[in-house]
Motif scaffolding. Structure first.
Motif, PDB file in Angstrom:
ATOM      1  N   VAL A 283       0.834  -1.230  -0.020  1.00 19.42           N
ATOM      2  CA  VAL A 283      -0.020  -0.160   0.149  1.00 19.42           C
ATOM      3  C   VAL A 283       1.000   1.168  -0.025  1.00 19.42           C
ATOM      4  O   VAL A 283       1.766   1.342   0.962  1.00 19.42           O
ATOM      5  CB  VAL A 283      -0.994   0.005   1.273  1.00 19.42           C
ATOM      6  N   ALA A 284       0.674   2.128  -0.917  1.00 17.24           N
ATOM      7  CA  ALA A 284       1.538   3.300  -1.292  1.00 17.24           C
ATOM      8  C   ALA A 284       1.237   4.330  -0.223  1.00 17.24           C
ATOM      9  O   ALA A 284       1.808   5.000   0.197  1.00 17.24           O
ATOM     10  CB  ALA A 284       1.723   3.726  -2.527  1.00 17.24           C
ATOM     11  N   VAL A 285      -0.395   4.365  -0.046  1.00 18.98           N
ATOM     12  CA  VAL A 285      -0.614   5.563   0.706  1.00 18.98           C
ATOM     13  C   VAL A 285      -1.511   4.916   1.811  1.00 18.98           C
ATOM     14  O   VAL A 285      -2.376   4.046   1.700  1.00 18.98           O
ATOM     15  CB  VAL A 285      -1.847   6.268  -0.236  1.00 18.98           C
ATOM     16  N   PRO A 286      -1.225   5.292   3.058  1.00 19.26           N
ATOM     17  CA  PRO A 286      -1.380   4.605   4.588  1.00 19.26           C
ATOM     18  C   PRO A 286      -3.007   5.283   4.648  1.00 19.26           C
ATOM     19  O   PRO A 286      -3.187   6.106   5.336  1.00 19.26           O
ATOM     20  CB  PRO A 286      -0.680   5.001   5.250  1.00 19.26           C
ATOM     21  N   LEU A 287      -3.840   4.494   4.040  1.00 17.07           N
ATOM     22  CA  LEU A 287      -5.361   5.015   4.000  1.00 17.07           C
ATOM     23  C   LEU A 287      -6.183   3.639   4.461  1.00 17.07           C
ATOM     24  O   LEU A 287      -6.145   2.965   3.795  1.00 17.07           O
ATOM     25  CB  LEU A 287      -5.851   5.683   2.535  1.00 17.07           C
ATOM     26  N   GLU A 288      -7.145   4.123   5.329  1.00 19.76           N
ATOM     27  CA  GLU A 288      -8.207   2.805   5.676  1.00 19.76           C
ATOM     28  C   GLU A 288      -8.807   2.369   4.596  1.00 19.76           C
ATOM     29  O   GLU A 288      -9.350   3.230   3.686  1.00 19.76           O
ATOM     30  CB  GLU A 288      -9.120   3.365   6.862  1.00 19.76           C
ATOM     31  N   ARG A 289      -8.891   0.976   4.615  1.00 19.34           N
ATOM     32  CA  ARG A 289      -9.685   0.567   3.338  1.00 19.34           C
ATOM     33  C   ARG A 289     -10.480  -0.427   3.739  1.00 19.34           C
ATOM     34  O   ARG A 289     -10.073  -1.467   4.704  1.00 19.34           O
ATOM     35  CB  ARG A 289      -8.350  -0.161   2.467  1.00 19.34           C
ATOM     36  N   MET A 290     -11.657  -0.479   3.350  1.00 22.84           N
ATOM     37  CA  MET A 290     -12.644  -1.554   3.384  1.00 22.84           C
ATOM     38  C   MET A 290     -12.454  -2.663   2.072  1.00 22.84           C
ATOM     39  O   MET A 290     -12.603  -2.275   1.089  1.00 22.84           O
ATOM     40  CB  MET A 290     -14.199  -1.253   3.551  1.00 22.84           C
ATOM     41  N   SER A 291     -12.746  -3.728   2.119  1.00 21.76           N
ATOM     42  CA  SER A 291     -12.737  -4.706   1.146  1.00 21.76           C
ATOM     43  C   SER A 291     -13.944  -5.770   1.297  1.00 21.76           C
ATOM     44  O   SER A 291     -14.613  -5.622   2.232  1.00 21.76           O
ATOM     45  CB  SER A 291     -11.339  -5.557   1.167  1.00 21.76           C
ATOM     46  N   PHE A 292     -13.927  -6.771   0.561  1.00 18.06           N
ATOM     47  CA  PHE A 292     -15.146  -7.673   0.510  1.00 18.06           C
ATOM     48  C   PHE A 292     -15.264  -8.302   1.981  1.00 18.06           C
ATOM     49  O   PHE A 292     -16.564  -8.685   2.094  1.00 18.06           O
ATOM     50  CB  PHE A 292     -14.973  -8.684  -0.676  1.00 18.06           C
ATOM     51  N   ALA A 293     -14.285  -8.816   2.510  1.00 15.69           N
ATOM     52  CA  ALA A 293     -14.439  -9.397   3.785  1.00 15.69           C
ATOM     53  C   ALA A 293     -14.876  -8.483   4.798  1.00 15.69           C
ATOM     54  O   ALA A 293     -15.132  -8.894   5.875  1.00 15.69           O
ATOM     55  CB  ALA A 293     -13.061 -10.040   4.224  1.00 15.69           C
ATOM     56  N   ASP A 294     -15.085  -7.156   4.804  1.00 16.74           N
ATOM     57  CA  ASP A 294     -15.376  -6.203   5.692  1.00 16.74           C
ATOM     58  C   ASP A 294     -16.836  -6.020   5.574  1.00 16.74           C
ATOM     59  O   ASP A 294     -17.379  -5.059   6.377  1.00 16.74           O
ATOM     60  CB  ASP A 294     -14.528  -4.986   5.494  1.00 16.74           C
ATOM     61  N   LEU A 295     -17.488  -6.430   4.497  1.00 16.71           N
ATOM     62  CA  LEU A 295     -18.888  -6.295   4.253  1.00 16.71           C
ATOM     63  C   LEU A 295     -19.708  -7.218   4.876  1.00 16.71           C
ATOM     64  O   LEU A 295     -19.108  -8.585   4.974  1.00 16.71           O
ATOM     65  CB  LEU A 295     -19.110  -6.268   2.639  1.00 16.71           C
ATOM     66  N   PRO A 296     -20.973  -7.073   5.125  1.00 15.82           N
ATOM     67  CA  PRO A 296     -21.691  -8.140   5.751  1.00 15.82           C
ATOM     68  C   PRO A 296     -22.141  -9.471   4.813  1.00 15.82           C
ATOM     69  O   PRO A 296     -22.040  -9.114   3.567  1.00 15.82           O
ATOM     70  CB  PRO A 296     -23.155  -7.519   6.253  1.00 15.82           C
TER      71      PRO A 296
END
Length: 534
Positions: A283-296
């Motif tokens: 990750v080049a930019v340290p930004l919080e990220r939601m992905s598929f495993a974070d969705l219900p």
């Protein structure tokens, strides 16, 4: 001994392709795809082959973001030439359809001045017969209305050209432009020849939710797997637990990024403009990220505001399809060839439940509702399916305005008087925007007076228009979103905006003035969570 179970690794990217170009509505919907192929994609590849060095460099230049350059190294030019030949051969009838549409549209505009159109049916090219209706508007301007449903059932909708490309994503910057650069095959990738509507996709993406034995995965992917050396890096044995849908007090809003927002209320989950990233290795930019495993595990509704690929992302929709209850899309008029039907597209993507409500129609949810609302501006005055959305959760109303312009104040006065105060507004400040013909040139006659078109842009509200909108709808909060700040959006919309860009300056002015007026105002960037208790 129990066989190990595997799921898709967090960095596994699965891109839906149509002859190596990433899928979006302009490469999937039959008439738009035919016109786009003939007017844009093939000329683009031809231009690349003339100057591959220039294209490869220009495609990486941030100053030229949004321009039409193919980001493929010149040493692979012969592969591009071969791809162009395959496209020309496999889609020969689509090219003929587009050429006939363009030529007959020119004749129609030249000859039809208000007299009966009936004699012109005999002059329709064979490839257009049965596929269009000749119509006038109320001031005798002629056009062709496309029988889009027929085209999806016929040979111009080529599902045999669709495939899924599986690979590990090392970094967000690896992803070339979705719009201009084909995905040539690389070592370590899998190319799975499967149409987008196929239920096998649901089995593959169920690996995001439930791990399976390696043999089950091999059997599913079939000939796409040449060796386990290519397959194993795409999988992991690491366990994960998906979150349950929020069922606590109040409404929980989880910002995924750009225009994608998850609203959870009393056990119901609603995902707006679903564009969900994977987690790359680096990750080049340290930004919080939601992905598929974070969705219900279950997403009751996905709602789409419009078809620009930063709002309607086929890649995300296919990956989540097995988890989605109902897809809600804007309603098209079908009066123009480019005003295609997102509902028919959703059906072609394998969705069983697709709704396209009229403005002000309401769908009930527990102690609330989802309401389709007018979406003004942003498309350069060209008719196109688009809808803003209001989600009422108890007494709270959330207004997802996307790229709306406050071009007609009465629209928002009526919205407030009919529905009630819209307490939380999500909108952007993209004040420049692309030209109105951006990626749509194939729909426009080549011979036309372009002088008057120069001030038509696909823009949203500026700060003054945004502030007026907030006042008109009775907002308490403004969430400035869809600003193109997340690195995982760059392959769709280009490099992130800098503080000096017009849209960021307008954003600053919007937020500062809104706070001075007593509103809660913030710009959203990266994954965030907001909890409104009412």
């Amino acid at each position: 001994m129990t066989a190990p179970l595997y799921r898709l690794a967090d960095a596994t990217l699965v891109e839906p392709l149509v002859q190596d170009f990433q899928a979006w509505w302009m490469t999937v919907a039959p008439m738009p795809a035919s016109l786009h192929l003939q007017a844009y994609l093939l000329p683009l590849l031809k231009a690349y082959l003339q100057t591959p060095d220039f294209h490869a460099k220009a495609a990486k230049d941030p100053e030229l973001s949004g321009s039409s350059f193919v980001g493929i190294a010149p040493e692979r030019a012969e592969e591009v030439r071969a791809l162009m030949q395959r496209m020309t051969t496999a889609q020969e009838d689509n090219i003929k359809l587009a050429e006939a549409f363009d030529e007959f549209q020119t004749q129609l505009l030249a000859e039809a001045k208000g007299q009966s159109l009936e004699p012109l049916y005999a002059r329709l090219p064979d490839v257009l017969k049965g596929k269009v209706e000749l119509v006038y508007d109320y001031v005798n301007r002629p056009s062709m209305r496309v029988h889009e449903g027929l085209l999806y059932r016929g040979p111009h909708h080529k599902t045999e050209l669709q495939s899924m490309r599986l690979r590990r994503l090392k970094a967000d910057a690896e992803r070339d432009s979705l719009l201009t650069t084909p995905r040539l095959m690389e070592a370590g990738q899998l190319d799975w020849k499967v149409p987008f509507h196929d239920e096998r996709l649901d089995k593959l993406f169920s690996l995001d939710v439930e791990p399976k034995p390696l043999e089950w995965i091999r059997d599913l992917l079939g000939d796409a797997v040449k060796s386990d050396a290519d397959l194993m890096p795409l999988l992991t044995e690491a366990t994960q637990t998906l979150p349950e849908t929020w069922n606590g007090p109040g409404v929980r809003i989880r910002y995924v990024g750009h225009a994608c927002v998850l609203v959870e209320w009393k056990g119901t989950s609603i995902l707006i403009d679903a564009v969900v990233p994977v987690r790359p290795e680096k990750v080049a930019v340290p930004l919080e990220r939601m992905s598929f495993a974070d969705l219900p595990r279950r997403i009751d509704y996905v709602v789409i505001t419009h078809s620009h690929p930063d709002h309607l992302d086929i890649e995300t929709l296919l990956r989540l399809r097995h988890r989605i209850g109902t897809l809600m899309v804007p309603r098209a008029s079908g009066a123009l060839a480019g005003d295609y039907s997102p509902r028919l597209l959703g059906k072609a993507l394998g969705f069983k439940n697709v709704l396209e409500p009229y403005f002000y129609e309401s769908l009930p949810i527990p102690d609330g509702e989802i309401i389709a609302a007018p979406f003004m501006g942003e498309h350069g005055d060209v008719a196109h399916a688009k809808s803003a959305w209001i989600i009422r959760t108890g007494e709270e109303r959330l207004f997802f305005a996307a790229d709306s312009m406050c071009v007609d104040e009465t629209t928002y006065r009526d919205l407030r008087s009919t529905v009630g105060d819209l307490h939380s507004v999500f909108m952007n400040t993209e004040i420049v925007g692309a030209p109105h013909t951006w990626m749509l040139e194939g729909f426009f006659p080549k011979k036309r007076d372009r002088k008057l078109e120069k001030n038509r842009r696909c823009r949203g509200s500026n700060s003054a228009e945004g502030l007026r909108l907030l006042e008109l709808v009775g907002a308490k909060r403004i969430f400035n979103y869809a600003m193109g700040l997340e690195p995982w959006m760059e392959h769709i919309i280009g490099p992130a905006a800098t503080p000096e860009t017009p849209r960021m300056k307008e954003s600053d002015l919007l937020l500062t003035t809104a706070r001075e007026r007593g509103l809660q105002a913030e710009r959203l960037e990266g994954a965030r969570q907001v909890h409104l208790k009412g």
